[in-house]
Scaffold this motif. Sequence first.
Motif, PDB file in Angstrom:
ATOM      1  N   ALA A  68       7.038  -0.758 -36.713  1.00 25.01           N
ATOM      2  CA  ALA A  68       7.103  -1.645 -37.888  1.00 25.01           C
ATOM      3  C   ALA A  68       6.283  -3.062 -37.217  1.00 25.01           C
ATOM      4  N   ILE A  69       6.452  -3.372 -35.816  1.00 27.00           N
ATOM      5  CA  ILE A  69       5.645  -4.506 -35.454  1.00 27.00           C
ATOM      6  C   ILE A  69       4.315  -4.250 -35.369  1.00 27.00           C
ATOM      7  N   PHE A  70       3.974  -2.985 -34.669  1.00 27.62           N
ATOM      8  CA  PHE A  70       2.751  -2.795 -34.454  1.00 27.62           C
ATOM      9  C   PHE A  70       1.927  -2.608 -35.765  1.00 27.62           C
ATOM     10  N   GLY A  71       2.439  -2.140 -36.809  1.00 23.59           N
ATOM     11  CA  GLY A  71       2.108  -2.005 -38.021  1.00 23.59           C
ATOM     12  C   GLY A  71       1.699  -3.398 -38.874  1.00 23.59           C
ATOM     13  N   VAL A  72       2.530  -4.317 -38.602  1.00 23.30           N
ATOM     14  CA  VAL A  72       2.381  -5.700 -39.091  1.00 23.30           C
ATOM     15  C   VAL A  72       1.233  -6.264 -38.343  1.00 23.30           C
ATOM     16  N   VAL A  73       1.447  -6.395 -36.996  1.00 18.83           N
ATOM     17  CA  VAL A  73       0.238  -7.051 -36.327  1.00 18.83           C
ATOM     18  C   VAL A  73      -1.047  -6.297 -36.322  1.00 18.83           C
ATOM     19  N   LYS A  74      -1.356  -5.107 -36.646  1.00 21.79           N
ATOM     20  CA  LYS A  74      -2.474  -4.454 -36.838  1.00 21.79           C
ATOM     21  C   LYS A  74      -2.968  -4.807 -38.096  1.00 21.79           C
ATOM     22  N   ALA A  75      -2.206  -5.017 -38.937  1.00 21.14           N
ATOM     23  CA  ALA A  75      -2.673  -5.080 -40.517  1.00 21.14           C
ATOM     24  C   ALA A  75      -2.944  -6.829 -40.504  1.00 21.14           C
ATOM     25  N   ALA A  76      -2.469  -7.655 -39.897  1.00 22.83           N
ATOM     26  CA  ALA A  76      -2.823  -9.068 -39.737  1.00 22.83           C
ATOM     27  C   ALA A  76      -4.028  -9.219 -39.103  1.00 22.83           C
ATOM     28  N   ILE A  77      -4.175  -8.465 -37.922  1.00 25.31           N
ATOM     29  CA  ILE A  77      -5.483  -8.440 -37.166  1.00 25.31           C
ATOM     30  C   ILE A  77      -6.845  -8.103 -37.739  1.00 25.31           C
ATOM     31  N   ASP A  78      -6.349  -6.853 -38.459  1.00 26.87           N
ATOM     32  CA  ASP A  78      -7.502  -6.128 -39.173  1.00 26.87           C
ATOM     33  C   ASP A  78      -8.041  -7.003 -40.316  1.00 26.87           C
ATOM     34  N   ARG A  79      -6.965  -7.568 -41.034  1.00 28.08           N
ATOM     35  CA  ARG A  79      -7.485  -8.293 -42.168  1.00 28.08           C
ATOM     36  C   ARG A  79      -8.340  -9.564 -41.755  1.00 28.08           C
ATOM     37  N   SER A  80      -7.738 -10.329 -40.723  1.00 23.09           N
ATOM     38  CA  SER A  80      -8.391 -11.417 -40.250  1.00 23.09           C
ATOM     39  C   SER A  80      -9.685 -11.124 -39.881  1.00 23.09           C
ATOM     40  N   ALA A  81     -10.133 -10.158 -39.131  1.00 28.39           N
ATOM     41  CA  ALA A  81     -11.307  -9.467 -38.456  1.00 28.39           C
ATOM     42  C   ALA A  81     -12.505  -9.471 -39.716  1.00 28.39           C
TER      43      ALA A  81
END
Length: 91
Positions: A68-81
């Motif tokens: 869950a943590i990896f998924g949320v962090v990945k989505a936040a970073i991907d979205r920001s990028a």
Amino acid sequence: MNANGGQDVSRVVSRGASAVTGMIGGAIAGAVFKQVWKFASGEDEAPQATSDDYGWREVLVAAAIQGAIFGVVKAAIDRSAARSIHRATGK
């Protein structure tokens, strides 16, 4: 350069950014998970799936929290990028 040269450059930039953000995201997510696990369990290290010292429940709970943590962090970073690339390239 062909007629789609702008798209090709954008695609290359996007892939490169994705690789870099993936590494950064993994490091951030790992650090966050370690702190969350330490707070939740009182232990410094999460159980390893191959360890005989832990039961199924402990291993699966740790894996679910980590995922869950990896998924949320990945989505936040991907979205920001993606938003940053869109602003920079207009695409």
